[in-house]
Design a protein around this motif. Sequence first.
Motif, PDB file in Angstrom:
ATOM      1  N   LEU A 152       0.825  -1.205   0.000  1.00 33.69           N
ATOM      2  CA  LEU A 152       0.000   0.000   0.000  1.00 33.69           C
ATOM      3  C   LEU A 152       0.858   1.253   0.000  1.00 33.69           C
ATOM      4  O   LEU A 152       0.628   2.184  -0.790  1.00 33.69           O
ATOM      5  CB  LEU A 152      -0.920  -0.019   1.221  1.00 33.69           C
ATOM      6  CG  LEU A 152      -1.750   1.244   1.483  1.00 33.69           C
ATOM      7  CD1 LEU A 152      -2.736   1.489   0.355  1.00 33.69           C
ATOM      8  CD2 LEU A 152      -2.473   1.129   2.825  1.00 33.69           C
ATOM      9  N   ARG A 156       0.998   3.943  -3.206  1.00 30.25           N
ATOM     10  CA  ARG A 156       0.390   5.260  -3.022  1.00 30.25           C
ATOM     11  C   ARG A 156       1.410   6.395  -2.932  1.00 30.25           C
ATOM     12  O   ARG A 156       1.014   7.555  -2.784  1.00 30.25           O
ATOM     13  CB  ARG A 156      -0.462   5.253  -1.754  1.00 30.25           C
ATOM     14  CG  ARG A 156      -1.637   4.294  -1.776  1.00 30.25           C
ATOM     15  CD  ARG A 156      -2.693   4.673  -2.789  1.00 30.25           C
ATOM     16  NE  ARG A 156      -3.242   6.009  -2.551  1.00 30.25           N
ATOM     17  CZ  ARG A 156      -4.206   6.560  -3.281  1.00 30.25           C
ATOM     18  NH1 ARG A 156      -4.712   5.900  -4.312  1.00 30.25           N
ATOM     19  NH2 ARG A 156      -4.667   7.766  -2.992  1.00 30.25           N
ATOM     20  N   PHE A 205      -5.518   6.136   0.728  1.00 31.88           N
ATOM     21  CA  PHE A 205      -6.650   5.419   0.153  1.00 31.88           C
ATOM     22  C   PHE A 205      -7.393   6.179  -0.943  1.00 31.88           C
ATOM     23  O   PHE A 205      -8.187   5.570  -1.676  1.00 31.88           O
ATOM     24  CB  PHE A 205      -7.652   5.066   1.270  1.00 31.88           C
ATOM     25  CG  PHE A 205      -7.039   4.290   2.394  1.00 31.88           C
ATOM     26  CD1 PHE A 205      -6.561   3.009   2.199  1.00 31.88           C
ATOM     27  CD2 PHE A 205      -6.915   4.860   3.653  1.00 31.88           C
ATOM     28  CE1 PHE A 205      -5.988   2.293   3.234  1.00 31.88           C
ATOM     29  CE2 PHE A 205      -6.337   4.158   4.706  1.00 31.88           C
ATOM     30  CZ  PHE A 205      -5.869   2.863   4.494  1.00 31.88           C
ATOM     31  N   ALA A 273     -11.019   2.123   2.316  1.00 29.38           N
ATOM     32  CA  ALA A 273      -9.986   1.133   2.003  1.00 29.38           C
ATOM     33  C   ALA A 273     -10.554  -0.108   1.337  1.00 29.38           C
ATOM     34  O   ALA A 273      -9.905  -1.153   1.306  1.00 29.38           O
ATOM     35  CB  ALA A 273      -9.245   0.744   3.283  1.00 29.38           C
ATOM     36  N   VAL A 276      -8.298  -1.850  -1.189  1.00 33.32           N
ATOM     37  CA  VAL A 276      -7.174  -2.551  -0.567  1.00 33.32           C
ATOM     38  C   VAL A 276      -7.650  -3.866   0.034  1.00 33.32           C
ATOM     39  O   VAL A 276      -7.003  -4.911  -0.106  1.00 33.32           O
ATOM     40  CB  VAL A 276      -6.524  -1.672   0.527  1.00 33.32           C
ATOM     41  CG1 VAL A 276      -5.359  -2.403   1.185  1.00 33.32           C
ATOM     42  CG2 VAL A 276      -6.059  -0.349  -0.063  1.00 33.32           C
TER      43      VAL A 276
END
Length: 522
Positions: A152, A156, A205, A273, A276
């Motif tokens: 993550l 990002r 996110f 999220a 994810v």
Amino acid sequence: MAPPRANTGRDDGSEALVGDRSKLSPSGLPVREIPGGYGVPFLSPLRDRLDYYYFQGAEEFFRSRVARHGGATVLRVNMPPGPFLAGDSRVVALLDARSFRVLLDDSSVDKADTLDGTFMPSLALFGGHRPLAFLDAGEPRHAEIKRVVMGLAAARMHHVPPAFRAAFAAMFDAVDASLDASSGTVEFNKLNMKYMLDFTCVALFGGTPPSKAMGNGAVTKAVKWLIFQLHPLASKIVKPWMLEDILLHTFRLPPFLVRGEYAELTAYFADAAAAVLDDAAKNQPGIPRDELLHNLVFVAIFNAYGGFKIFLPHLVKWLARAGPELHAKLAAEVRAAAVPTGGEITISAVEQMPLVKSVVWEALRMSPPVEFQYGRARRDIVVESHDAAYEVRKGELLFGYQPLATRDERVFDRGGEFIPDRFVIATGDNNNDDDARHGRRRLLEHVVWSNGPETGSPSEGNKQCPGKDMVVAVGRLMVAELFRRYDTFSADVEELPLEPVVTFTSLTRAAGGGARESCMVG
């Protein structure tokens, strides 16, 4: 008195060192008994807690004990909170750069449930799950969850600059408006606390920021949840101190009092999220969705937002104290490096700002966001300081006070001073660039704010912060955006145990942004 031995076997060859003071450690240092002690049960930990929080303060607490024991920097001490929150306050304190490094050795220390030291928050605060930060690197679930979090953070990273730019602009538009309205001063911490929650969630996110999804109470809910975890470590936020000690340091705040706020936060992250969580369900099916969700809440609010809430005021504090001369150098460097990108601050542009990078590393050295590290000895080991070696028994809790370790003058010249260009590599005809880079790397190995050396990298098998690169990037963006927008600024600083309170008294806008000096006080 040391804790009873859990075993008598040794696998590190150090059995011969015990009891024979003529023997040396593997590095040739004399082996000594660990000085200090734990005193009278209940009473001594209570007295030490009061010294630590109120009568001395953390740094003097340790320095006075080092002086009491002839300069020894490995000591037996009691660590707060003590009675009744912690069943056992006894630790072996590591107070120099060399001994501290054993806490970064995952083969020597077990970090299961040691994030907060001698006490463990209720799992009811985390949906009944142990978050990643409380797992030891050797636990199977650690690798599974950290793999998701590292992925993550990496995926990002390119969202960080635009999200930060938006948060920074909103934050400092509010600063400017308050100063222009002749209110006199503006507290940075309150604005940082407000805008960095939105930044953190959008950077990680995307989607709707919590201030819009949950309303203005989003920050209050997040901070309340943090307080219920960390109140045993907080101080000087309630007066008088006797009342604070009873309220915050003696009994656990009941988790049900924050259950509603946490449920709202969890609901927000379940939506924010979702991508994810969906991806992990396909690629990491061994992690229950609910467990991963609660881990993402922890990562976003405790690790990321909580870290920025503490670190950025420290960074601004050091910049304020450095004064206009440093500000002018930073402004010149930032604006020159941003020319190829049309004045926009990007990650690649920041890479061309050696002074900005050095300032952030130096701030992380002087004021690590997490001052403590803990770990339990996996086996009988020998810990070495600069001048001596000490036997630590299996199961003993090791504690490192990071500000003393990272300001160690045996490693850092003038270690107690903020030196902005400490990590800048000087180049020129009379300098060897390779030697300079080696020297900087040697120093960065002792910048360990991330639960690992600055020269290291997080992995599934270690406990180094998975968001290490993102934290450093945000610090650099903060400095770069500040001096892209302003020529200089001044601020008052009030030192408090968790974070300094920084209050802007003036800011001077750069000429390109409509130069003017804001209201100055006094």
